[in-house]
Scaffold this motif. Sequence first.
Motif, short mmCIF file in Angstrom:
data_model
loop_
_atom_site.label_atom_id
_atom_site.label_comp_id
_atom_site.label_asym_id
_atom_site.label_seq_id
_atom_site.Cartn_x
_atom_site.Cartn_y
_atom_site.Cartn_z
N ILE A 1 -72.30 64.39 72.78
CA ILE A 1 -70.88 64.74 72.78
C ILE A 1 -70.46 65.18 71.39
O ILE A 1 -70.73 64.48 70.40
CB ILE A 1 -70.03 63.52 73.26
N SER A 2 -69.80 66.35 71.29
CA SER A 2 -69.40 66.87 69.97
C SER A 2 -68.36 65.94 69.33
O SER A 2 -67.53 65.36 70.04
CB SER A 2 -68.78 68.25 70.10
N THR A 3 -68.41 65.87 68.02
CA THR A 3 -67.48 65.00 67.28
C THR A 3 -66.05 65.37 67.63
O THR A 3 -65.70 66.55 67.69
CB THR A 3 -67.69 65.15 65.75
N ASP B 1 -64.49 50.57 68.78
CA ASP B 1 -64.55 51.19 67.45
C ASP B 1 -65.96 51.09 66.87
O ASP B 1 -66.37 51.91 66.06
CB ASP B 1 -63.54 50.52 66.50
N LEU B 2 -66.68 50.05 67.32
CA LEU B 2 -68.07 49.90 66.84
C LEU B 2 -68.96 50.99 67.43
O LEU B 2 -70.02 51.29 66.89
CB LEU B 2 -68.61 48.51 67.21
N VAL B 3 -68.53 51.57 68.53
CA VAL B 3 -69.29 52.69 69.13
C VAL B 3 -68.96 53.97 68.36
O VAL B 3 -69.85 54.73 67.99
CB VAL B 3 -68.95 52.86 70.63
N SER B 4 -67.67 54.20 68.12
CA SER B 4 -67.29 55.37 67.34
C SER B 4 -65.87 55.24 66.79
O SER B 4 -64.97 54.78 67.48
CB SER B 4 -67.39 56.65 68.17
N LEU B 5 -65.72 55.68 65.53
CA LEU B 5 -64.39 55.76 64.93
C LEU B 5 -63.86 57.18 65.01
O LEU B 5 -62.67 57.42 64.91
CB LEU B 5 -64.45 55.32 63.46
N ASP B 6 -64.77 58.14 65.22
CA ASP B 6 -64.39 59.56 65.23
C ASP B 6 -64.07 60.06 66.62
O ASP B 6 -63.12 60.81 66.81
CB ASP B 6 -65.53 60.42 64.66
N SER C 1 -59.57 52.90 68.83
CA SER C 1 -58.44 53.24 67.95
C SER C 1 -58.15 54.74 67.95
O SER C 1 -56.98 55.15 68.00
CB SER C 1 -58.72 52.76 66.52
N ALA C 2 -59.21 55.56 67.93
CA ALA C 2 -59.00 57.02 67.92
C ALA C 2 -58.31 57.46 69.20
O ALA C 2 -57.43 58.33 69.17
CB ALA C 2 -60.35 57.73 67.75
N ALA C 3 -58.69 56.86 70.33
CA ALA C 3 -58.09 57.23 71.62
C ALA C 3 -56.63 56.76 71.69
O ALA C 3 -55.77 57.49 72.19
CB ALA C 3 -58.91 56.64 72.76
N LEU C 4 -56.37 55.58 71.17
CA LEU C 4 -54.99 55.06 71.16
C LEU C 4 -54.09 56.00 70.35
O LEU C 4 -52.96 56.30 70.74
CB LEU C 4 -54.93 53.64 70.58
N ARG C 5 -54.64 56.46 69.21
CA ARG C 5 -53.87 57.39 68.36
C ARG C 5 -53.57 58.68 69.11
O ARG C 5 -52.43 59.14 69.15
CB ARG C 5 -54.69 57.72 67.09
N ARG C 6 -54.59 59.23 69.76
CA ARG C 6 -54.39 60.49 70.51
C ARG C 6 -53.36 60.31 71.63
O ARG C 6 -52.61 61.22 71.94
CB ARG C 6 -55.70 60.96 71.14
N ALA C 7 -53.39 59.13 72.24
CA ALA C 7 -52.49 58.88 73.37
C ALA C 7 -51.09 58.47 72.89
O ALA C 7 -50.17 58.37 73.70
CB ALA C 7 -53.07 57.78 74.27
N GLY C 8 -50.95 58.24 71.59
CA GLY C 8 -49.65 57.81 71.06
C GLY C 8 -49.30 56.38 71.46
O GLY C 8 -48.13 56.00 71.48
#
Length: 471
Positions: free
Chosen positions: A107-109, A135-140, A157-164
């Motif tokens: 999966i692309s970054t 987050d231990l799987v990916s932060l990006d 955390s990255a998904a929560l940010r994207r979802a607002g």
Amino acid sequence: MSSLSLKADLLLYGGRVLTLDPARPTAEALAVAAGQILAVGGEEELRPLIAAHTQTLACDGRTILPGFVDPHLHLFAWASHFCGTDLGTARSIPEIQGLLARDLSHISTGDWVRGYSYDEFFLAEKRHPTRRDLDLVSLDHPVILRHRTGHAAVLNSAALRRAGITQHFTPPAGGSVERDPLTGEPTGVVYELEKFLRTVLPPLSSHDFTAGVKQASAELLRQGVCSFHDASAGNTLEDFALFRRFNAEGLLVSRATVMIGIDALPQLVDAGLAPFSGDERVRLGSVKIIVHESRGTLYPEPDELAEMVWQAHRHGFQLALHAVEEGAVCAALNAIEHAQRRLPRADHRHRIEHCALCPPPFVDTLVETGSAVVTQPGFLYFYGDKYAAEVDPQLHSWLYRTKSLLECGVQVAGSSDCPIAPLSPLTGVQAAMTRRSRTGTPLHLQDRLALRDALALLGCWPIWSCLIETS
Ligand SMILES: [Zn+2]
């Protein structure tokens, strides 16, 4: 047996044909012409149907069953599972992390990582994973895990940010966000937010999605499911058109009946589409409404539900009301009863989907209103250990009932609810006969069905609840 003037394209002989027809329960041979069953009978009886072009197949005593009809599954959700990471077999959070990490390399970054079908009950930790675990799987990469039931999800955390989904996020009605009691920060676990999340996640690429549909369709055929009713509450007329397109392109092998979500009912009415319009291959199905109970509150609330049911009922549609909890089943039945009283319809075939807990008074209402139950016997096998642990044993006689409902005169059909549980109609038959979980835990054995009825539950009884007896 039909007319002998037609010749068979295919003749199976030397088998044990279980017809599910009480007038002739078994036969030795079966003839097919133009994709339809031409005749069943003895070998000698069917011999005149053989022509030069007929392909004959010796069955060497094997059993031949009628095709299965699955009255409740979710084809497009299932198709998208083929494009993500299946977590259905994971038994711990490190195992989930390992499976996701394995797929991450493809999966692309920055692209979403999607995991499906985890269930905290079957995890050693007995809890949902959290944003920190992911987050231990990916932060990006944004990472999202969907719960097996579709009623919960976990975001990193990255998904929560994207979802607002921040500390100040207000979830839509019926949904909730789990928060750390000390900091108020979202833990990553969310409930009943699927509709909202679908607006956040980019759709799968057309290539991936089409490949998923192809794979799901092949699986239906491999497991003998000739016809199914897609039960997705989010379906609109665009989804119906998509089913038709996949069929026209030869990607759908089984026949489809497509439910439409209640939100799209005005769309249906405006388009002047009659109930069950379409053709033999892809038809419009019932109108789907999700009724659920969360912390003692019903969604939608009873007056709103009654109005939704009334609108679909008065326009002549069959209703399919998702109702699992006792309160939800009660509300669904009340709404049907109310609509029937206002405008009695003789053959509405309204359905309660799941009807997981069905105490005696509900059985009376099912009979009085002429409503059907579409149950999932496979759940007893796949999730029976969870029910045994979480449902009060005194309620086990009300759990995913079949035989006791049939004895009271309720129409019952068995489905998989795939991908909520694996498709496997044969597991459904087994579970309907044994009412035992994967580990052998019994769940009210008095409700077991005999083999022939268990086959009918997933084979011919759904024909009534799907209204396909003419095809
Ligand atoms: Zn479902």
